[in-house]
Every structure is written in structure tokens, then in C-alpha cells.
Scaffold this motif. Structure first.
Motif, short mmCIF file in Angstrom:
data_model
loop_
_atom_site.label_atom_id
_atom_site.label_comp_id
_atom_site.label_asym_id
_atom_site.label_seq_id
_atom_site.Cartn_x
_atom_site.Cartn_y
_atom_site.Cartn_z
N ALA A 194 0.83 -1.21 0.00
CA ALA A 194 0.00 0.00 0.00
C ALA A 194 0.86 1.25 0.00
O ALA A 194 0.55 2.23 -0.70
CB ALA A 194 -0.93 -0.02 1.21
N ARG A 195 1.95 1.24 0.76
CA ARG A 195 2.84 2.40 0.76
C ARG A 195 3.46 2.62 -0.62
O ARG A 195 3.55 3.75 -1.10
CB ARG A 195 3.94 2.21 1.81
N LEU A 196 3.91 1.53 -1.24
CA LEU A 196 4.48 1.65 -2.58
C LEU A 196 3.43 2.15 -3.57
O LEU A 196 3.74 2.95 -4.48
CB LEU A 196 5.04 0.30 -3.04
N THR A 197 2.18 1.68 -3.41
CA THR A 197 1.10 2.16 -4.28
C THR A 197 0.88 3.64 -4.09
O THR A 197 0.71 4.39 -5.07
CB THR A 197 -0.19 1.38 -3.97
N LEU A 198 0.86 4.10 -2.85
CA LEU A 198 0.67 5.53 -2.59
C LEU A 198 1.81 6.35 -3.19
O LEU A 198 1.58 7.43 -3.76
CB LEU A 198 0.56 5.77 -1.08
N ILE A 199 3.03 5.84 -3.07
CA ILE A 199 4.17 6.55 -3.66
C ILE A 199 4.03 6.62 -5.18
O ILE A 199 4.25 7.67 -5.81
CB ILE A 199 5.49 5.85 -3.26
N PHE A 200 3.63 5.50 -5.78
CA PHE A 200 3.45 5.45 -7.23
C PHE A 200 2.35 6.41 -7.67
O PHE A 200 2.49 7.15 -8.65
CB PHE A 200 3.14 4.02 -7.65
N VAL A 201 1.24 6.40 -6.95
CA VAL A 201 0.11 7.29 -7.28
C VAL A 201 0.53 8.75 -7.11
O VAL A 201 0.21 9.61 -7.94
CB VAL A 201 -1.10 6.94 -6.41
N ALA A 202 1.24 9.03 -6.01
CA ALA A 202 1.68 10.41 -5.78
C ALA A 202 2.62 10.87 -6.89
O ALA A 202 2.54 12.02 -7.36
CB ALA A 202 2.37 10.52 -4.42
N ALA A 203 3.51 9.97 -7.32
CA ALA A 203 4.43 10.33 -8.41
C ALA A 203 3.67 10.59 -9.71
O ALA A 203 3.97 11.54 -10.44
CB ALA A 203 5.46 9.23 -8.60
#
Length: 466
Positions: free
Chosen positions: A27-36
């Protein structure tokens, strides 16, 4: 036909997945990807629209410079003709052209300005300028003005396309972001599910090892961190199984080898008890020795029985049985013993089906009742109860004796462990060890509670699938 997983197991698996560190990391990696992705969209929209705005401004300047060049080469008549041609080929006011003389009078063109200007400027119809006819207000234009000896030439490009491009880019970024979120969530879910499955297999093997089953191994061929942990756990279990099996074999061999000479010693002492010419004090000593030999044999038998249970030798005798009926039979057998000792033994049972070894369960329950007989003072009340709690069968043995202090309730399941106050009483410290071994064999567990006063022993067993 493939069996359908039980809903409770599915819910438990979902709960483990939702609470797993793998899913949180995904989920953290997903949030980082979405934020990017969102940041890229936020940056790209103004960059793209700014570039288009610069292009429209440059076009307007080129249009104005082309009009100025026409006047310089061919004069005012050709300038008028060029503006008329340009207006005739322009639809929906996409391009605007205007010539204003030195007096500030609009000579010809397709829009009106309050006053001429030089250089770039952003205009809005109805506010900064007027369009002829029923043209809508609020249209944006990128305009450019040039000063020529005869007056001013003005040109403008409509920026509606810029707004459309901005809207298209925003929609594209939003759609891409939505697809990226779905893809990231799906990939994260799959990765977390795979990691959780591997961790669940690791946990199952370790849980089984904690319960005494050292035969299972983790079949994980991965070379990542989880795979390396699995290999280390397998190596540890190999060594632990070898060590435990060696200890078990040693204790079993010692008990077996010593039981025979002790039995022979008792057999040689027993005829002395029958001799009438033996002095009274010598007869008492012989009787005491025979009693101690019997106690040693019982200890050896208990050690061998526990070794047999933990080694899986009793498992082939499993069969469906009614736990309530078993407790009823034991109550009828043990109630006269309780009355003879001055105790009260009662039973409150319900039919409960379990899968197990009737003799082993009977021995475990009898051990608990006999412990209560031994450690409770006279006139103790001892009760047996059987009922169903959720997906488990619950058997309780409750007394109103001295109980077991809280800090020692885990220790009493160790072999040969005895409470300080029980050092001088009969017993070997193996009764509860045997009970715990029987419950582990049946996939259950044993717990101790304070009965206030006394002790409550809870035996939990899985219900029979049938």
C-alpha cells in the motif's frame, strides 16, 4: 471435487492479509506510485499549456508581422485585400485581423479594440474587445500588435483550443491515474497475497513445531528473504527434531530398561510380605519398598506412555466418539471412589461428537479427577461438564481445593514438575504432562483457570467433522 474453503477460514485469511506487513508495504508503494503519477500530471499540465500558449503568441506575432510586411511591400490597398482574404478563410473567429490608422480609427478588420497596443497581450471578448455579429462573449485570444508608419496592425489567435487541450490533458492524466491506481492496487494485492501465503505456510509449520509436531517442513524454493528464512527454519527444525528424538529415545530406553529390573525387584520382595515369621518392623520396610517399587513402575509407565503419544503411536486408534457419554461412563466409575474419599463428584454433560482415541481421552480425564482427589482436602466438590462452545468441544474439571497459583500454571505441564506443597504427597508430576500430550495429539489444548476457590481445568477439542 475440490473442497470449498470454510467461510471462517476465508475470513481469517482475509483478516491476516489485511493486517499483514506485506500489504502495508504494498500500500505504501502504491501511494508513492500514485503520488508520483499525480505529481507528473500536475507538472505536465502547466508545462504543456504554457508551451501551447507560447506557440499561439508566436503565431499571433507572425500573423502581425506578415501584415506589416504586406503593407511595406504593396501598400495599404494590398494590406486591406490580404486582411479580407484572411478573414474570409477564417471560421468561428479562430484568427482575428485589424488595421487602425494613426488617428486611432479602425479602418478594416474583424474585431474592435478600444485603443491599439504594441506587443503581446491576452484579450477576452466582451471585456477587452468586441466581435461583430452574434459572436459569443468570453472567448480568449492571444493578440499581438505592431506599429507601422500608417498606423497599427493587430492579429490574434483564439485560445479556446488551449482550454480544450488543457481539459484533454487533465482527463488523460485523471484516466491514467485511475488506471495506474487500479493496476498498482491489483499488483500490490497479488504480491501481498503471495507473500502472505508464504508467511502463512511458515507460520503453520512453526505453530505445529510449537505444538510438538517437528515433522513438517517449509516447501519454499524462493531465493528472496522469505525463502532464506524458510531454509533457516528448515535447518533449525532438522536439528531440533534430531535432538528431541534423541532425548525422547533416551528417556524411553531408560524407562523401559529400568522398568524390568524394578518389576523383578518387586516380584522378589512380594513373597517376603507373605512370610509370617518376618519381624513386624521388617515387614513394614518390605511393604514400603514394594510401594515405592510400584510408584517407580507407574512413573516409568507414564513416561513411556507420553513418549508413545508424542511419537504418534496412538493416532491410528482415532475414531468418532461422544465425549459426553465418555464423561458419563467415567463419572459412574469414579463416583464410588470419590465417596470413599469423602468427596463429591458430579457431572453435567451434553452429547458432543469429537474425533479421538477413547482410551487416551479417558486416561487424561481420569488423571485430572484423580489429581483433584489427591490434592483437595476432604469434602471437596468436584464437577465435570461437557458442552459445545463455537467450533470446539469444551470439557471442564472444576474443584474447590487450594488451586494452582497463577505464575505456576504453565510450569505444571512440564514433566516431573510439582508444586512445593505437593512434594510430600503421592504423584510423579507427570499427570498434567500426559494430559497436555493427549490434547496436543487431538489438536486441542488445555488451560487452567481460577475457580474462586479452587481450580478449573478446561480441555478444548475440535468438533468431529461428521
Amino acid at each position: 471435487m475440490k473442497a470449498t474453503p470454510h467461510p471462517s477460514r476465508l475470513r481469517a485469511g482475509a483478516a491476516r492479509l489485511l493486517g499483514s506487513s506485506s500489504l502495508r508495504l504494498a500500500a505504501r508503494l502504491t501511494l508513492i506510485f500514485v503520488a508520483a503519477t499525480l505529481l507528473a500530471g500536475v507538472v505536465s499540465v502547466p508545462l504543456l499549456t504554457g508551451a501551447l500558449k507560447d506557440r499561439l503568441r508566436a503565431d499571433a506575432r507572425q500573423m502581425a508581422e506578415a501584415l506589416a510586411a504586406t503593407w511595406q511591400v504593396a501598400g495599404l490597398v494590398d494590406l486591406h485585400a490580404q486582411i479580407a482574404t484572411n478573414i474570409a478563410t477564417t471560421r468561428d473567429f479562430a484568427n482575428l485581423y485589424l488595421f487602425i490608422d494613426n488617428s486611432g480609427r479602425i479602418v478594416f478588420g474583424n474585431f474592435h479594440l478600444p485603443e491599439p497596443f504594441v506587443g503581446a497581450r491576452e484579450l477576452v471578448s466582451g471585456r477587452d474587445m468586441r466581435l461583430p455579429g452574434p459572436a459569443p462573449e468570453g472567448l480568449g485570444f492571444s493578440a499581438y500588435g505592431l506599429r507601422i508608419p500608417a498606423g497599427y496592425v493587430m492579429a490574434a489567435r483564439q485560445t479556446t483550443a488551449l482550454d480544450e487541450v488543457r481539459a484533454i490533458v487533465i482527463r488523460s492524466v485523471a484516466l491514467g491515474l485511475a488506471l495506474a491506481i487500479l493496476l498498482a492496487v491489483a499488483v500490490a494485492g497479488v504480491l501481498a497475497w503471495r507473500a502472505e501465503r508464504r508467511i502463512a505456510r511458515l507460520s503453520d509449520v512453526l505453530t505445529g513445531a510449537a505444538g510438538g509436531d517437528l515433522s513438517n517442513r517449509i516447501r519454499d524454493g524462493g531465493s528472496d528473504d522469505i525463502g532464506r528464512i524458510a531454509q533457516a527454519v528448515n535447518a533449525m527444525l532438522d536439528q531440533l527434531e534430531l535432538t528431541v528424538e534423541s532425548l525422547r529415545q533416551v528417556s524411553s530406553d531408560v524407562a523401559h530398561d529400568l522398568r524390568t529390573p524394578i518389576t523383578r525387584l518387586r516380584s522378589s520382595l512380594e513373597p517376603l510380605m507373605l512370610r509370617e515369621d518376618l519381624p513386624e518392623d521388617a515387614a513394614a520396610e518390605v511393604a514400603l519398598a514394594v510401594g515405592q517399587a510400584d510408584r517407580i513402575v507407574r512413573i516409568f509407565n507414564a513416561v513411556l506412555r507420553i513418549a508413545q503419544i508424542e511419537g504418534g503411536g496412538a493416532r491410528p486408534r482415532f475414531a468418532p466418539l461422544d465425549l459426553g457419554q465418555l464423561v458419563t461412563d467415567l463419572h459412574e466409575m469414579l463416583e464410588p471412589v470419590a465417596e470413599e474419599l469423602g468427596h463429591s463428584l458430579t457431572a453435567d454433560v451434553a452429547p458432543v461428537r469429537v474425533e479421538g482415541d477413547r482410551d487416551l481421552l479417558a486416561q487424561a480425564i481420569s488423571n485430572l479427577v484423580e489429581n483433584a482427589f489427591r490434592h483437595c482436602p476432604a469434602s471437596a466438590r468436584i464437577s465435570l461438564a461437557v458442552r459445545t462452545v463455537g467450533a470446539e468441544a469444551l470439557l471442564t474439571v472444576t474443584d474447590d481445593g487450594p488451586g494452582i497459583p497463577g505464575p505456576e500454571r504453565e510450569a505444571v505441564f512440564r514433566r516431573f514438575y510439582r508444586l512445593e506443597r505437593s512434594r510430600n504427597s503421592e504423584g510423579s508430576g507427570l499427570g498434567l504432562s500426559l494430559v497436555a500430550a493427549v490434547l496436543r495429539l487431538h489438536g486441542g489444548r488445555v488451560d487452567l483457570e481460577d475457580a474462586q476457590p479452587g481450580l478449573r481445568v478446561l480441555l478444548r477439542l475440535p468438533l468431529s467433522a461428521g
